[in-house]
Design an enzyme around this catalytic site. Structure first.
Site, mmCIF file in Angstrom:
data_model
loop_
_atom_site.group_PDB
_atom_site.id
_atom_site.type_symbol
_atom_site.label_atom_id
_atom_site.label_comp_id
_atom_site.label_asym_id
_atom_site.label_seq_id
_atom_site.Cartn_x
_atom_site.Cartn_y
_atom_site.Cartn_z
ATOM 1 N N HIS A 122 0.823 -1.202 0.000
ATOM 2 C CA HIS A 122 0.000 0.000 0.000
ATOM 3 C C HIS A 122 0.865 1.264 0.000
ATOM 4 O O HIS A 122 0.529 2.261 -0.615
ATOM 5 C CB HIS A 122 -0.905 -0.009 1.233
ATOM 6 N N HIS A 139 -10.408 2.666 -1.313
ATOM 7 C CA HIS A 139 -10.589 2.186 0.057
ATOM 8 C C HIS A 139 -11.447 0.929 0.006
ATOM 9 O O HIS A 139 -12.574 0.901 0.467
ATOM 10 C CB HIS A 139 -11.246 3.280 0.920
#
Lengths: 260, 987
Positions: B230, B322
């Site tokens: 990430h 998300h």
């Protein structure tokens, strides 16, 4: 010419302050954005302004109920200053969240100041909706509504805008006094149900004023129809320079210039 | 004292909330008639007298006009009755309810002191002939999300203030790596949810062995966070061995008699091999570098990409995803998704003011049978409703208009929905660059730190599993938009007073990531015990990696500190000094008097072992379906319009405030009834200027099943077409990439990722449109019972374009009967991946391509036509092709049209058919409405390009299409077409 001073009250969650300032400035006023802490701590004096505007947004997240916590703060922290402001014959406008605040603080109330007898609750649709609404305008009583055409066009954007009353008597008083300034309608000014009445308001009520006509509260956003390019259909109906909303701000500024 | 306040609507008052829940219960498949009563409960723990609680209720919590209440000092005395069920839902311990702080403030305003805690719960009283199994479904699937909530037994709630003690004398935890075997290393990574692989664990072991000690837990956590997919994007930045397998058309099935030599020649595939060092730099960033646009101000270096806007301002834009949090807790996941991306512009340069949001969602199909859902997943409709509510809540409360988006549905997003959120911001010239200075203080501003969002960065870098909702529950965060709004308001003031030298947001990885990044070149020391906490009981490592929302980190010189703190204090925003930047390139963390971490910044940021991954592209074996042509295509058109991906998204759009800030010029919904689908939105961020911004997006994962390369090319073409449709030009357009893919360790998944990145390079270069920012989210897979479900590789291209004069904007609705209708661009038999084939349950193979000989020219010429005000309306042909574009223009304008297909430029070597022309999704095509008087001027601009005048707007309610044989093939009432288009998602 001296420009009337408008105080645009800000707090945590206010978000239509800048465009409201733009509208007042365009209308010939001098608007300032002021945080409530500045007034509560007496760093800024409310009485040096002629117009108080409570703009749209989600004050304190609309926690508990829309506008409630700011209303509570006005009632318990600024009661004297606001009472004085009103007694001096000055102008107040509350738009969307500002209307919710005025009603819940009892600043717009039928019976007596700071006593709530009106409310704005969850839309019947159960959700937040952003849509343009036609409003049948009553331009006699309210200072802010002078010379408005019979039907104006503003967007609403809220989840808690359904106008309700304590009892039917209050409605009678509002009608009798000519305090109902805006009612949701179709383009011809006929009172029609959802989606024209976007939240299920009693008698399609979208905005009211106080007995003097100097305090106006409304759910739709006149500051979002100041310029022609904000109209949802200007690309087909032609681009006008100004929108229906500007006159409301001009009326306020003009009245302040003449009388305050 | 403990008071339990219960509030409900008075009899006779319509309860919109309760009626919404009844509808949701019906959506669960429970059709038994029920009634539902909803109670808001406040559990108040306070040292106050009865009269005070009465005031709190009547003056604050209860709306006297519509509500009634009761106060008890203990549990409800509720005895079970037949056909009446009570479910009470409260937040889990450690989950912060933003309302608590507001209510406490309001009670203080009332002049009442002595409040210890306020906790809300919701009580649902359901009456109806329901079985206990049905009540369990309603509780588990609808009312309670166990990640953040629980259903409470009756009785007073435990209060947080009593149950957790402060941890002060913390034992320092060392993790034994030095003596660990490989197997042990893997085990440590797994148990600690570090998501580090063996190579990485070995590198860490080696580093610490050098210092003859084991790492502390927080050192290991810091490395895991910084090295997570990430945060570091190891796939995009690593080494890839790329293999393209091209089927050999001359291949013959070998027979035994052939000699071995010819066997080698007669291979099934031609193989192309390549080693890629850093995919990002060799494709997407390379295009930007080579295009070298003078109006690109800051690209790929900050939290968002920055381009020039006007002489006083630049504009920045960032899109994030998300996904995993939204799968577990749709409302909270999407809520903090948009909250997080809003902080990106706020943390770009010295801080930008957000001016609009975008959101693009991919969900499972909403009619998917609940019984077939994989274990541990929520129903797509519930996810969709939760996600939309989450974005609505945060975006609206921040006062940022949500202008653009898309919603797609596909079965493969069932367990792993995609939630893309974007924000653009306006930043004054001269505020785009920042630099941390030695000895600057580290100041954390905004929300407090809690246990929410622990392990978010590492969790989102791995696969979801059926246990995720139990193990990773703490990775889901709860947002508080008003805190962020307060931070934004004050931050802009502090920025304009030049009170800080650098800023970044606390996103994934929390303080660890923010301070680690800011101090990369200098070094930093942080005193973790000084970080303001939401509640006691956090361990030092939790403080460091918590992803609690609404926090920004500033670097501030000592001289400015007092002034800075005053700005925040004046509007009740918390700001705290937690450490300082040093100059020895070491990260040191302290907790009270103990040093808990000492890591070299070089190792932290550059010590990660480079990966080598394998990527293989193999053309799938697909073929074109055989579809019997039908004479009347009207029913087919209605079916295509009703496809979830084509259907109106008005239900979503209306819930977002798309007009706040007052700059709206072209809204997402347009036309005579304000309900037609605008191609893009236009906003003017400075109300006194006519300069505007256009925002659009392109996404089409179905094409990727045939060719990831052409999917990416199409996404770019689509995003640019929409800019053109509203009157923009590609000359001042920048784009963003967001890749959401499955597990990149799987060579074919990585293969399609690589080939789409190549297409990004090719077509960014071709159109002359630079990438300015991007993000990837990999490992979007769901592991259940040993099987992995991957999402289709999904690329989102977002486009932002500067428009000099917004008075030239056009909308897509037909304007006037008699006006001419043109199609510009060539139609080919490109129906692979089309909605038309989808309605026939086929995929096909001939996917739309982008014709490099014509596409750019078409887009540019149409721009000059709109610039000269020759166009009345324009709409691009995308999903559903020309037929859908025409239908939408008709019903948005409330006008019919007569169309002659034979006039459309149509090129194919194969069979020519009406359905193919109408539903082909060939790229770079536009339907354009032109007034008769402008016919010559318009046609002369397009000279040399493929276009045809296919008909005219009519004064009827009928869309009539005459086929290639001049006989009608569609004759439809536009109101019926609209109904087909509006009904499917009218929730």
């Amino acid at each position: 010419m001296v420009k009337p001073k408008i105080i645009i009250l800000r707090t945590a969650g206010t978000n239509c302050d800048k465009e409201t300032k733009f509208a007042f400035d365009l209308a010939g006023g001098k608007a300032e954005l002021v945080h409530i802490n500045e007034i509560a701590s007496s760093r800024i004096d409310l009485s040096s302004y002629q117009i108080l505007a409570i703009p749209g947004g989600f004050s304190y997240g609309d926690d508990v109920a829309a506008g409630k916590i700011l209303a509570n703060e006005l009632t318990f922290k600024l009661k004297e200053q606001i009472t004085k402001f009103i007694k001096q014959g000055k102008l107040i406008i509350g738009i969307c969240n500002g209307f919710q605040v005025l009603v819940k603080a009892g600043i717009l109330s039928v019976d007596s100041l700071f006593k709530q007898d009106i409310s704005l609750i969850n839309n019947d649709s159960g959700k937040f909706e952003d849509r343009w609404t036609y409003l049948k305008a009553q331009n006699k009583k309210c200072v802010w509504a002078r010379d408005l055409p019979e039907v104006v066009y503003f967007p609403v954007a809220h989840g808690e805008g359904k106008f309700v009353l304590d009892n039917k008597k209050v409605l009678g008083v509002l009608k009798e006094n000519g305090q109902i300034v805006f009612q949701y309608s179709n383009s011809k000014g006929t009172l029609t149900p959802y989606p024209d009445n976007p939240n299920g308001s009693l008698d399609n009520i979208a905005g009211i004023c106080d007995k003097t006509g100097r305090i106006l509260g409304l759910m739709p956003h006149p500051e979002r129809h100041i310029m022609g390019s904000q109209h949802p259909r200007w690309t087909r109906e032609g681009l006008k320079k100004y929108g229906d909303g500007l006159l409301i701000f001009k009326n306020g500024v003009e009245y302040a210039r003449k009388h305050l | 004292m403990f008071y339990r306040v219960q509030i409900k609507e008075k009899p006779g008052i319509f309860d919109a909330q309760a009626s919404g829940i009844i509808k949701d219960i019906q959506d669960l498949g429970i059709q038994i008639p029920i009634s539902l009563e909803f109670c808001q409960i406040y559990n108040i723990e306070a040292d106050i007298v009865q009269a005070d609680i009465k005031r709190i209720c009547e003056e604050l919590l209860v709306d006297k006009i519509t509500q009634e209440y009761s106060v008890t000092e203990d549990a409800d005395s509720f005895s079970a009755r037949k056909d009446c069920f009570v479910i009470e839902v409260a937040y889990n311990l450690g989950v912060m309810d933003p309302t608590e702080a507001s209510v406490k403030k309001a009670i203080r305003d009332l002049g009442i002191k002595g409040i210890k805690s306020v906790q809300r719960s919701k009580k649902y009283i359901i009456r109806g002939k329901l079985s206990s199994a049905q009540i369990k479904i309603i509780t588990d699937k609808l009312l309670v999300n166990k990640v953040i909530q629980h259903s409470v037994g009756r009785g007073p709630q435990k209060c947080l203030s009593q149950s957790v003690n402060e941890l002060k004398a913390t034992e320092l935890n060392y993790v034994d790596l030095m003596s660990a075997t490989d197997a042990k290393l893997i085990n440590i990574s797994k148990k600690g949810q570090l998501f580090l692989n063996l190579d990485e664990m070995r590198a860490i072991k080696k580093y610490f062995t050098k210092f003859k000690r084991n790492p502390t837990d927080v050192e290991l956590e810091t490395l895991a966070q910084t090295w997570s997919e990430h945060c570091v994007h190891k796939t995009f930045r690593g080494k890839i061995e790329y293999i393209e397998k091209i089927p050999n058309s001359k291949f013959q099935i070998p027979n035994k008699s052939q000699n071995p030599k010819s066997k080698i020649k007669n291979k099934k595939f031609k193989i192309k091999k390549k080693i890629i060092n850093n995919l990002l730099k060799s494709t997407i960033m390379k295009a930007t570098k080579e295009l070298d646009k003078p109006w690109c101000v800051s690209v790929f270096s900050d939290n968002a990409g920055v381009i020039k806007f006007d002489k006083n301002y630049d504009v920045c834009f960032k899109v994030e995803t998300h996904n995993h949090p939204s799968a577990l807790e749709p409302f909270g996941g999407a809520n903090t998704g948009i909250g997080g991306v809003i902080r990106d512009p706020m943390g770009t340069g010295l801080g930008a003011k957000p001016i609009f949001n975008t959101d693009i969602f991919c969900f499972g199909t909403p009619d998917y049978p609940a019984s077939r859902l994989p274990k541990g997943t929520l129903h797509p409709k519930r996810i969709a409703k939760g996600v939309v509510s989450g974005v609505r809540d945060y975006g609206n409360k921040m006062g940022i208009p949500t202008l653009n988006g898309a919603v797609l549905f596909d079965e493969r997003y069932i367990a792993n929905p995609l939630v893309y959120c974007g924000t653009a911001g306006l930043i004054p010239k001269g505020k785009v660059f920042k630099k941390v200075k030695q000895s600057d203080l580290i100041v954390v501003v905004g929300g407090r730190t809690g246990r929410d969002g622990i392990h978010g960065a590492t969790f989102s870098s791995g696969e979801l599993t059926q246990e995720s909702e139990d193990v990773s529950g703490s990775a889901v965060q709860i947002g508080n938009p008003i805190t962020e709004k307060k931070v934004l308001d004050t931050l802009i003031t502090a920025r304009d007073k030049n009170l800080y030298s650098s800023i970044t947001d606390c996103g994934a990885g929390g303080l660890s990531s923010a301070v680690g990044e800011m101090g990369q070149d200098l070094g930093a020391e942080v005193y973790l015990d000084r970080v303001p906490l939401k509640y006691k009981g956090l361990k030092y490592d939790e403080i460091w990696i918590s992803e609690a929302q609404e926090r920004m980190v500033l670097s501030v010189s000592k001289n400015n500190l007092k002034k800075l703190l005053k700005v925040f204090e004046s509007e009740d925003v918390e700001a705290t000094v937690i450490g300082k930047f040093t100059n020895d390139k070491i990260l040191r963390l302290f907790y009270y008097d103990k040093k808990v971490c000492e890591l070299g910044m070089d190792f932290l940021h550059e010590g990660i072992p480079l990966y080598k991954k394998k990527a293989v592209v193999l053309k799938p074996k697909l073929k074109e379906p055989r579809i019997k042509p039908s004479k009347d295509l009207t029913p087919t058109l209605k079916k295509v319009l009703s496809d979830y991906n084509v259907a109106s998204k008005e239900w979503v759009i209306r819930q977002y405030d798309h007009e706040v800030q007052g700059g709206s010029v072209l809204k997402p919904l347009v036309g005579v009834n304000n309900d037609g689908p605008s191609d893009a939105s236009v906003v003017r961020p400075i109300l006194s200027s006519n300069k505007g911004l256009i925002v659009s997006c392109g996404i089409n994962p179905r094409y990727g099943e045939i060719s990831a390369y052409w999917m990416a090319a199409t996404c770019i073409d689509e995003a640019l077409r929409q800019i053109i449709c509203v009157g923009g030009s590609i000359k001042r357009t920048a784009i963003l990439d967001n890749f959401c893919w499955g597990n990149p360790d799987n060579p074919d998944r990585l293969g399609s990722l690589v080939s789409s990145a190549y297409a990004c390079y090719d077509f960014s270069k071709y159109f002359g449109v630079p990438f300015i920012s991007g993000k990837d989210s990999l490992n979007n897979e769901y592991r259940v019972d040993g099987k992995s479900i991957s999402i289709p590789g999904t690329l989102l291209i977002s486009a932002i374009s500067v428009m000099d004069d917004v008075t030239k904007v056009i909308s897509m609705d037909f304007k006037k009967p008699g006006n001419l209708i043109y199609i510009v661009g060539e139609t080919k038999n490109e129906l692979g991946g089309s909605i038309y084939y989808k309605t026939k349950n086929s995929l096909g193979v001939d996917v739309p391509r982008v014709d490099k000989n014509k596409a750019k020219n078409i887009l540019e010429k149409l721009s000059s036509a709109t610039d000269r005000s020759l166009v009345r309306s324009m709409h691009d042909c995308s999903e559903g092709g020309m037929a859908v574009a025409l239908s939408e223009m008709c019903f948005a304008g409330g006008l019919g049209a007569d169309i002659f297909l034979a006039e459309a430029p149509y090129k194919t070597k194969n069979e020519k058919r009406n359905d193919y022309v109408l539903f082909s999704e060939s790229n770079s095509r536009f339907v354009v409405e032109v007034e008769r008087k402008n016919k010559e001027k318009f046609e002369s601009i397009l000279k040399g390009l493929p276009f045809g005048m296919i008909g005219c707007v009519s004064n009827t309610d009928i869309l009539t299409v005459f086929g290639l044989d001049a006989k009608f093939c569609v004759k439809a009432d536009i109101n019926q077409l609209k109904e087909s288009w509006q009904a499917p998602l009218n929730w």
